[in-house]
Structure formats: C-alpha cells, structure tokens
Design a protein around this motif. Sequence first.
Motif, PDB file in Angstrom:
ATOM      1  N   SER A  10       0.824  -1.205   0.000  1.00  0.00           N
ATOM      2  CA  SER A  10       0.000   0.000   0.000  1.00  0.00           C
ATOM      3  C   SER A  10       0.858   1.256   0.000  1.00  0.00           C
ATOM      4  O   SER A  10       0.486   2.263  -0.599  1.00  0.00           O
ATOM      5  CB  SER A  10      -0.961   0.000   1.187  1.00  0.00           C
ATOM      6  OG  SER A  10      -0.251  -0.050   2.403  1.00  0.00           O
ATOM      7  N   SER A  11       2.018   1.220   0.643  1.00  0.00           N
ATOM      8  CA  SER A  11       2.891   2.400   0.640  1.00  0.00           C
ATOM      9  C   SER A  11       3.478   2.639  -0.747  1.00  0.00           C
ATOM     10  O   SER A  11       3.626   3.784  -1.168  1.00  0.00           O
ATOM     11  CB  SER A  11       3.996   2.275   1.685  1.00  0.00           C
ATOM     12  OG  SER A  11       4.878   1.222   1.366  1.00  0.00           O
ATOM     13  N   ALA A  12       3.787   1.574  -1.466  1.00  0.00           N
ATOM     14  CA  ALA A  12       4.299   1.730  -2.831  1.00  0.00           C
ATOM     15  C   ALA A  12       3.222   2.309  -3.731  1.00  0.00           C
ATOM     16  O   ALA A  12       3.486   3.218  -4.532  1.00  0.00           O
ATOM     17  CB  ALA A  12       4.783   0.393  -3.377  1.00  0.00           C
ATOM     18  N   ALA A  13       2.002   1.810  -3.606  1.00  0.00           N
ATOM     19  CA  ALA A  13       0.895   2.328  -4.410  1.00  0.00           C
ATOM     20  C   ALA A  13       0.629   3.795  -4.059  1.00  0.00           C
ATOM     21  O   ALA A  13       0.378   4.615  -4.949  1.00  0.00           O
ATOM     22  CB  ALA A  13      -0.354   1.490  -4.193  1.00  0.00           C
ATOM     23  N   ALA A  14       0.694   4.121  -2.770  1.00  0.00           N
ATOM     24  CA  ALA A  14       0.464   5.503  -2.342  1.00  0.00           C
ATOM     25  C   ALA A  14       1.546   6.425  -2.898  1.00  0.00           C
ATOM     26  O   ALA A  14       1.249   7.535  -3.362  1.00  0.00           O
ATOM     27  CB  ALA A  14       0.428   5.593  -0.823  1.00  0.00           C
ATOM     28  N   ASN A  15       2.805   5.993  -2.865  1.00  0.00           N
ATOM     29  CA  ASN A  15       3.892   6.798  -3.421  1.00  0.00           C
ATOM     30  C   ASN A  15       3.708   7.004  -4.917  1.00  0.00           C
ATOM     31  O   ASN A  15       3.939   8.098  -5.433  1.00  0.00           O
ATOM     32  CB  ASN A  15       5.251   6.156  -3.152  1.00  0.00           C
ATOM     33  CG  ASN A  15       5.745   6.422  -1.761  1.00  0.00           C
ATOM     34  OD1 ASN A  15       5.327   7.357  -1.100  1.00  0.00           O
ATOM     35  ND2 ASN A  15       6.640   5.572  -1.283  1.00  0.00           N
ATOM     36  N   ALA A  16       3.289   5.957  -5.626  1.00  0.00           N
ATOM     37  CA  ALA A  16       3.074   6.068  -7.066  1.00  0.00           C
ATOM     38  C   ALA A  16       1.937   7.044  -7.364  1.00  0.00           C
ATOM     39  O   ALA A  16       2.053   7.883  -8.257  1.00  0.00           O
ATOM     40  CB  ALA A  16       2.776   4.697  -7.667  1.00  0.00           C
ATOM     41  N   ARG A  17       0.842   6.959  -6.610  1.00  0.00           N
ATOM     42  CA  ARG A  17      -0.283   7.891  -6.803  1.00  0.00           C
ATOM     43  C   ARG A  17       0.137   9.322  -6.498  1.00  0.00           C
ATOM     44  O   ARG A  17      -0.240  10.253  -7.208  1.00  0.00           O
ATOM     45  CB  ARG A  17      -1.463   7.497  -5.914  1.00  0.00           C
ATOM     46  CG  ARG A  17      -2.257   6.312  -6.427  1.00  0.00           C
ATOM     47  CD  ARG A  17      -3.572   6.152  -5.682  1.00  0.00           C
ATOM     48  NE  ARG A  17      -3.403   6.025  -4.236  1.00  0.00           N
ATOM     49  CZ  ARG A  17      -3.197   4.891  -3.590  1.00  0.00           C
ATOM     50  NH1 ARG A  17      -3.119   3.764  -4.258  1.00  0.00           N
ATOM     51  NH2 ARG A  17      -3.070   4.873  -2.283  1.00  0.00           N
ATOM     52  N   ARG A  18       0.909   9.485  -5.447  1.00  0.00           N
ATOM     53  CA  ARG A  18       1.374  10.824  -5.061  1.00  0.00           C
ATOM     54  C   ARG A  18       2.281  11.416  -6.138  1.00  0.00           C
ATOM     55  O   ARG A  18       2.150  12.584  -6.500  1.00  0.00           O
ATOM     56  CB  ARG A  18       2.124  10.695  -3.739  1.00  0.00           C
ATOM     57  CG  ARG A  18       2.384  11.962  -3.041  1.00  0.00           C
ATOM     58  CD  ARG A  18       2.865  11.650  -1.641  1.00  0.00           C
ATOM     59  NE  ARG A  18       3.389  12.839  -1.037  1.00  0.00           N
ATOM     60  CZ  ARG A  18       4.158  12.843   0.022  1.00  0.00           C
ATOM     61  NH1 ARG A  18       4.479  11.709   0.599  1.00  0.00           N
ATOM     62  NH2 ARG A  18       4.597  13.970   0.514  1.00  0.00           N
ATOM     63  N   LEU A  37      13.271  12.774 -11.724  1.00  0.00           N
ATOM     64  CA  LEU A  37      13.080  11.703 -10.758  1.00  0.00           C
ATOM     65  C   LEU A  37      13.493  12.170  -9.360  1.00  0.00           C
ATOM     66  O   LEU A  37      12.830  11.847  -8.367  1.00  0.00           O
ATOM     67  CB  LEU A  37      13.882  10.465 -11.175  1.00  0.00           C
ATOM     68  CG  LEU A  37      13.695   9.224 -10.334  1.00  0.00           C
ATOM     69  CD1 LEU A  37      12.229   8.799 -10.281  1.00  0.00           C
ATOM     70  CD2 LEU A  37      14.553   8.096 -10.876  1.00  0.00           C
ATOM     71  N   GLU A  38      14.535  12.967  -9.274  1.00  0.00           N
ATOM     72  CA  GLU A  38      15.000  13.478  -7.986  1.00  0.00           C
ATOM     73  C   GLU A  38      13.947  14.381  -7.344  1.00  0.00           C
ATOM     74  O   GLU A  38      13.700  14.315  -6.143  1.00  0.00           O
ATOM     75  CB  GLU A  38      16.329  14.226  -8.145  1.00  0.00           C
ATOM     76  CG  GLU A  38      17.506  13.329  -8.463  1.00  0.00           C
ATOM     77  CD  GLU A  38      17.539  12.832  -9.909  1.00  0.00           C
ATOM     78  OE1 GLU A  38      16.852  13.408 -10.788  1.00  0.00           O
ATOM     79  OE2 GLU A  38      18.232  11.834 -10.157  1.00  0.00           O
ATOM     80  N   GLU A  39      13.309  15.234  -8.160  1.00  0.00           N
ATOM     81  CA  GLU A  39      12.265  16.120  -7.654  1.00  0.00           C
ATOM     82  C   GLU A  39      11.074  15.306  -7.139  1.00  0.00           C
ATOM     83  O   GLU A  39      10.532  15.584  -6.066  1.00  0.00           O
ATOM     84  CB  GLU A  39      11.818  17.053  -8.784  1.00  0.00           C
ATOM     85  CG  GLU A  39      10.786  18.073  -8.409  1.00  0.00           C
ATOM     86  CD  GLU A  39      10.410  18.960  -9.585  1.00  0.00           C
ATOM     87  OE1 GLU A  39       9.421  19.689  -9.432  1.00  0.00           O
ATOM     88  OE2 GLU A  39      11.068  18.928 -10.645  1.00  0.00           O
ATOM     89  N   LEU A  40      10.682  14.296  -7.893  1.00  0.00           N
ATOM     90  CA  LEU A  40       9.582  13.424  -7.472  1.00  0.00           C
ATOM     91  C   LEU A  40       9.932  12.690  -6.180  1.00  0.00           C
ATOM     92  O   LEU A  40       9.102  12.575  -5.280  1.00  0.00           O
ATOM     93  CB  LEU A  40       9.273  12.389  -8.548  1.00  0.00           C
ATOM     94  CG  LEU A  40       8.390  12.800  -9.696  1.00  0.00           C
ATOM     95  CD1 LEU A  40       8.278  11.659 -10.697  1.00  0.00           C
ATOM     96  CD2 LEU A  40       7.033  13.219  -9.216  1.00  0.00           C
ATOM     97  N   VAL A  46      11.275   9.566  -0.610  1.00  0.00           N
ATOM     98  CA  VAL A  46      11.923   8.264  -0.814  1.00  0.00           C
ATOM     99  C   VAL A  46      13.103   8.472  -1.756  1.00  0.00           C
ATOM    100  O   VAL A  46      13.241   9.530  -2.366  1.00  0.00           O
ATOM    101  CB  VAL A  46      10.959   7.204  -1.409  1.00  0.00           C
ATOM    102  CG1 VAL A  46       9.839   6.887  -0.436  1.00  0.00           C
ATOM    103  CG2 VAL A  46      10.403   7.640  -2.736  1.00  0.00           C
ATOM    104  N   SER A  47      13.932   7.462  -1.899  1.00  0.00           N
ATOM    105  CA  SER A  47      15.073   7.573  -2.811  1.00  0.00           C
ATOM    106  C   SER A  47      14.580   7.515  -4.253  1.00  0.00           C
ATOM    107  O   SER A  47      13.536   6.909  -4.539  1.00  0.00           O
ATOM    108  CB  SER A  47      16.072   6.442  -2.570  1.00  0.00           C
ATOM    109  OG  SER A  47      15.566   5.216  -3.084  1.00  0.00           O
ATOM    110  N   GLN A  52      11.306   5.066  -8.511  1.00  0.00           N
ATOM    111  CA  GLN A  52      11.277   4.559  -9.888  1.00  0.00           C
ATOM    112  C   GLN A  52      10.701   3.141  -9.905  1.00  0.00           C
ATOM    113  O   GLN A  52       9.821   2.828 -10.696  1.00  0.00           O
ATOM    114  CB  GLN A  52      12.683   4.565 -10.479  1.00  0.00           C
ATOM    115  CG  GLN A  52      12.827   3.887 -11.816  1.00  0.00           C
ATOM    116  CD  GLN A  52      12.504   4.797 -12.983  1.00  0.00           C
ATOM    117  OE1 GLN A  52      12.322   5.995 -12.816  1.00  0.00           O
ATOM    118  NE2 GLN A  52      12.439   4.239 -14.153  1.00  0.00           N
ATOM    119  N   ARG A  53      11.166   2.302  -9.014  1.00  0.00           N
ATOM    120  CA  ARG A  53      10.716   0.912  -8.942  1.00  0.00           C
ATOM    121  C   ARG A  53       9.250   0.837  -8.541  1.00  0.00           C
ATOM    122  O   ARG A  53       8.463   0.115  -9.153  1.00  0.00           O
ATOM    123  CB  ARG A  53      11.599   0.141  -7.960  1.00  0.00           C
ATOM    124  CG  ARG A  53      11.348  -1.354  -7.935  1.00  0.00           C
ATOM    125  CD  ARG A  53      12.308  -2.069  -7.006  1.00  0.00           C
ATOM    126  NE  ARG A  53      12.239  -1.609  -5.635  1.00  0.00           N
ATOM    127  CZ  ARG A  53      11.293  -1.974  -4.760  1.00  0.00           C
ATOM    128  NH1 ARG A  53      10.349  -2.794  -5.129  1.00  0.00           N
ATOM    129  NH2 ARG A  53      11.309  -1.524  -3.537  1.00  0.00           N
TER     130      ARG A  53
END
Length: 94
Positions: A10-18, A37-40, A46-47, A52-53
């Motif tokens: 869920s944290s990965a999905a939340a980061n992707a949505r954000r 990618l650095e700005e995102l 997160v790193s 990216q992953r």
Amino acid sequence: MQTGTGTITSSAAANARRAAAYIENRIAQEADGPVTLEELARHCDVSPWHLQRQFKQALGVSPRQYDDALRIKALKQNLKRGAGVAEGIGAGQH
C-alpha cells in the motif's frame, strides 16, 4: 494491489499515486520540461531508485514515460483546439 510484476504494498501504491498527481499538477500548471526523478523522490520522501521501482510496479510505466504521455496528450488536445505547435507545447507562455 496485484500487477503483472507481483504484489504491490500500500505504501508503494500511495507513493506512485502521489508522484503521478505531482506530475499531473506540474503539467496543468504548464511547467517547463518533465519533472525529474530526484524532484519526485523529494516530494514523496523516498530515494529516486525506490520511487522509480514503485512507480513502474504500480503503473506499468516509468515516471518519465508517464510525464511524456500526459504532455503528448495535452499537446494533441491543444492542437485540436487550433493552437499552433509552439502554443500547443506551452512555449512562450511565461
């Protein structure tokens, strides 16, 4: 959440949505150039590699591919409305 590449936390999905929302907002504001990618990663706290992953795992494309696709869609819409190419890509609007 399940994808072709496995289960997504869920944290990965939340980061992707954000990150996706951040990209969409930048395009809506007609910001110059794609988001880095650095700005995102800073925005999602997160790193870059991790984001990216997560993004690719959740959405099936990289953040850059997502950004490019949205910008192309916006360009097509602007051209259909009769905007010239320079105006369609947002050149000279600042």
